[in-house]
Design a protein around this motif. Structure first.
Motif, PDB file in Angstrom:
ATOM      1  N   THR A 247       0.933  -0.933  -0.011  1.00 19.70           N
ATOM      2  CA  THR A 247      -0.027   0.073   0.136  1.00 19.70           C
ATOM      3  C   THR A 247       1.075   0.844  -0.490  1.00 19.70           C
ATOM      4  OG1 THR A 247      -1.403  -0.621   1.125  1.00 19.70           O
ATOM      5  CG2 THR A 247      -1.561   1.124   1.187  1.00 19.70           C
ATOM      6  N   GLY A 248       0.764   2.251  -0.799  1.00 14.79           N
ATOM      7  CA  GLY A 248       1.355   3.243  -1.166  1.00 14.79           C
ATOM      8  C   GLY A 248       2.684   3.216  -2.018  1.00 14.79           C
ATOM      9  N   ASP A 249       2.734   1.864  -1.944  1.00 10.58           N
ATOM     10  CA  ASP A 249       4.089   2.284  -3.509  1.00 10.58           C
ATOM     11  C   ASP A 249       3.843   2.991  -5.086  1.00 10.58           C
ATOM     12  OD1 ASP A 249       5.521   1.101  -1.597  1.00 10.58           O
ATOM     13  OD2 ASP A 249       5.561  -0.994  -2.508  1.00 10.58           O
ATOM     14  N   LYS A 250       4.521   3.455  -5.120  1.00 12.33           N
ATOM     15  CA  LYS A 250       4.636   4.145  -6.690  1.00 12.33           C
ATOM     16  C   LYS A 250       5.267   3.460  -7.418  1.00 12.33           C
ATOM     17  CE  LYS A 250       4.600   8.684  -4.143  1.00 12.33           C
ATOM     18  NZ  LYS A 250       4.837   8.120  -2.850  1.00 12.33           N
ATOM     19  N   GLY A 254       7.175   9.244 -12.826  1.00 14.59           N
ATOM     20  CA  GLY A 254       6.394  10.560 -12.400  1.00 14.59           C
ATOM     21  C   GLY A 254       5.438   9.700 -11.121  1.00 14.59           C
ATOM     22  N   SER A 255       5.497   8.749 -10.853  1.00 14.23           N
ATOM     23  CA  SER A 255       5.075   7.857 -10.009  1.00 14.23           C
ATOM     24  C   SER A 255       3.552   8.140 -10.321  1.00 14.23           C
ATOM     25  CB  SER A 255       5.716   8.327  -8.779  1.00 14.23           C
ATOM     26  OG  SER A 255       6.962   8.506  -8.735  1.00 14.23           O
ATOM     27  N   THR A 256       2.776   8.089 -10.811  1.00 13.40           N
ATOM     28  CA  THR A 256       1.219   8.713 -11.279  1.00 13.40           C
ATOM     29  C   THR A 256       0.603   7.749 -10.522  1.00 13.40           C
ATOM     30  OG1 THR A 256       2.251   7.670 -13.657  1.00 13.40           O
ATOM     31  CG2 THR A 256       1.859   9.831 -13.482  1.00 13.40           C
ATOM     32  N   TRP A 257       0.960   6.320 -10.171  1.00 15.01           N
ATOM     33  CA  TRP A 257       0.223   5.590  -9.904  1.00 15.01           C
ATOM     34  C   TRP A 257       0.622   5.171  -8.726  1.00 15.01           C
ATOM     35  CZ3 TRP A 257      -1.452   0.614  -7.926  1.00 15.01           C
ATOM     36  CH2 TRP A 257      -3.061   0.180  -8.884  1.00 15.01           C
ATOM     37  N   ILE A 258      -0.079   4.988  -8.526  1.00 11.17           N
ATOM     38  CA  ILE A 258      -0.005   4.673  -6.134  1.00 11.17           C
ATOM     39  C   ILE A 258      -0.770   3.235  -6.306  1.00 11.17           C
ATOM     40  CG2 ILE A 258      -0.110   5.253  -3.724  1.00 11.17           C
ATOM     41  CD1 ILE A 258       0.179   8.163  -4.816  1.00 11.17           C
ATOM     42  N   GLU A 261      -3.496  -0.722  -2.299  1.00 12.84           N
ATOM     43  CA  GLU A 261      -3.473  -2.026  -0.908  1.00 12.84           C
ATOM     44  C   GLU A 261      -1.920  -3.200  -1.978  1.00 12.84           C
ATOM     45  OE1 GLU A 261      -6.743  -4.575  -1.289  1.00 12.84           O
ATOM     46  OE2 GLU A 261      -6.586  -4.279  -3.908  1.00 12.84           O
ATOM     47  N   SER A 262      -1.561  -3.826  -0.948  1.00 17.51           N
ATOM     48  CA  SER A 262      -0.741  -4.616  -1.310  1.00 17.51           C
ATOM     49  C   SER A 262      -1.229  -5.797  -2.177  1.00 17.51           C
ATOM     50  CB  SER A 262      -0.424  -5.690   0.124  1.00 17.51           C
ATOM     51  OG  SER A 262       0.717  -5.365   1.559  1.00 17.51           O
ATOM     52  N   MET A 263       0.091  -5.724  -3.314  1.00 21.80           N
ATOM     53  CA  MET A 263      -1.008  -6.470  -4.869  1.00 21.80           C
ATOM     54  C   MET A 263       0.329  -6.930  -5.828  1.00 21.80           C
ATOM     55  SD  MET A 263      -2.046  -2.532  -6.827  1.00 21.80           S
ATOM     56  CE  MET A 263      -2.178  -3.501  -8.373  1.00 21.80           C
ATOM     57  N   PRO A 264       0.315  -7.468  -6.512  1.00 20.48           N
ATOM     58  CA  PRO A 264       0.990  -8.048  -7.459  1.00 20.48           C
ATOM     59  C   PRO A 264       0.718  -7.241  -8.321  1.00 20.48           C
ATOM     60  CG  PRO A 264      -0.326  -9.721  -7.720  1.00 20.48           C
ATOM     61  CD  PRO A 264      -0.989  -8.582  -6.487  1.00 20.48           C
ATOM     62  N   VAL A 265       2.098  -6.603  -9.249  1.00 20.56           N
ATOM     63  CA  VAL A 265       2.137  -5.902 -10.100  1.00 20.56           C
ATOM     64  C   VAL A 265       2.792  -6.228 -11.303  1.00 20.56           C
ATOM     65  CG1 VAL A 265       3.030  -3.495 -11.633  1.00 20.56           C
ATOM     66  CG2 VAL A 265       1.577  -3.571  -9.146  1.00 20.56           C
TER      67      VAL A 265
END
Length: 356
Positions: A247-250, A254-258, A261-265
């Motif tokens: 949660t909160g990781d960018k 441009g760090s445009t998406w935060i 919640e905890s999640m796989p990307v």
């Protein structure tokens, strides 16, 4: 194996040409393969279509020469013509037909003596105001061409619609009326893909399908599949990494998406260096293992990041589809605020085209 790849469905290409023939059974067909076959590979497309079309249409001299160098011997039309002596001589050497649309081209034809006279089309401007002689000048232009020793024959008369992608458009009807009122005894060509479908009265002696050959709709409100066409390009890649974020990781430039919640990307081997649009909207769908997941963050040159919360079993190496039969390129184009023509045409040369 290189990724991404553009898979070209050869059977679908033949199917779409058959649709053209069924819709315009009394017309000859000029297959439009400009812009590297709308991004599908001009030589490959030409070789697949050569027995089913009566001629090919390309925009530039270089495209025509490339086809000749690859042993494409059927008639080829340079839709923009040529503008100087050297190009005219090259067109003659390679037996390419020209569209004549401007007085400067008339002057060129009169000034240059060609050992191999060329055949030409003459273009009239019926209202698009891009290329073509005004109707009041078309008779004089044809007379000059007929008396020009560098011209072997006039194949026909053509024009181009401005709004054929709008059904029941009054301006399209007006253009067609202007064209039909010209008293010129030549074969005629007017209908592009949209007009072949929406304005059958415009099919005339020759039709010029482009986009519909590739299974893509020329209309904003319908996909190619909804028109009975089969898309021939599948832009395919794969997952090359999966990151487990908090949660909160960018994510991304441009760090445009935060992360909410905890999640796989997931990281996909595809980017604007391959032709995928950089300005695509967040939440645009892309298929992982055949299921849609949303794109998140900015598209990079070589990579896209995607939300894998609905694909918890995804693994590195899993297949990804950017567009194709199960995800229409028209839908992706809408998310990029553009048209599907642009998306398929801008797939870059580093993406191999693979015939399947």
């Amino acid at each position: 194996m290189d990724y991404p790849q553009a898979l070209i469905n050869t059977a679908a290409l033949q199917y779409n040409l058959d649709i053209v023939r069924k819709k315009a059974p009394r017309s000859k067909v000029i297959g439009i393969i400009k812009a590297d076959g709308y991004g599908h590979g001009v030589v490959e497309v030409a070789k697949l279509l050569i027995r089913g079309v009566d001629s090919f249409g390309v925009a530039r001299l270089e495209e025509g020469i490339r086809l000749r160098q690859n042993r494409i011997h059927c008639p080829i039309i340079l839709l923009s013509g040529v503008s100087n002596k050297a190009d005219l001589e090259h067109a003659s050497t390679h037996h390419l037909s020209l569209v004549i649309h401007h007085i400067s081209q008339l002057n060129l034809l009169q000034q240059v003596i060609l050992p191999n006279p060329i055949s030409v089309w003459v273009k009239v401007d019926t209202g698009m105001h891009r290329l073509g002689f005004p109707p009041r000048q078309i008779y004089e232009a044809i007379t000059i061409i007929r008396n020009c020793s560098s011209v072997s024959s006039i194949i026909g008369l053509m024009s181009h619609f401005a709004n054929a992608d709008r059904s029941s458009d009054s301006f399209t009807q007006a253009q067609l009326e202007i064209f039909n009122h010209l008293e010129i005894n030549l074969p005629c060509s007017f209908a592009n893909s949209a007009a072949i479908i929406a304005y059958p009265q415009s099919q005339l002696d020759w039709v010029r399908p482009g986009l519909m050959l590739y299974g893509i709709s020329p209309f904003k409100d319908r996909t190619g599949s909804e028109l009975g066409l089969k898309p021939i390009m599948t832009l395919k890649s794969q997952l090359i990494a999966i990151q487990h974020l908090y949660t909160g990781d960018k994510v991304g430039y441009g760090s445009t998406w935060i992360c909410p919640e905890s999640m796989p990307v997931g990281v996909v081997a595809l980017g604007y260096g391959d032709g995928y649009p950089r300005h695509i909207e967040n939440e645009t769908p892309i298929l992982v293992n055949g299921a849609p997941v949303p794109i998140i963050g900015r598209v990079s040159m070589d990579m896209i990041t995607v939300d894998l919360r609905t694909q918890l079993n995804a693994q590195v190496g899993d297949p990804v589809i950017a567009w194709g039969e199960d995800l229409p390129v028209e839908r992706v184009a809408h998310c990029a605020s553009t048209i599907p023509y642009e998306l398929v045409c801008q797939v870059t040369p580093r993406v191999p085209r693979i015939l399947v």
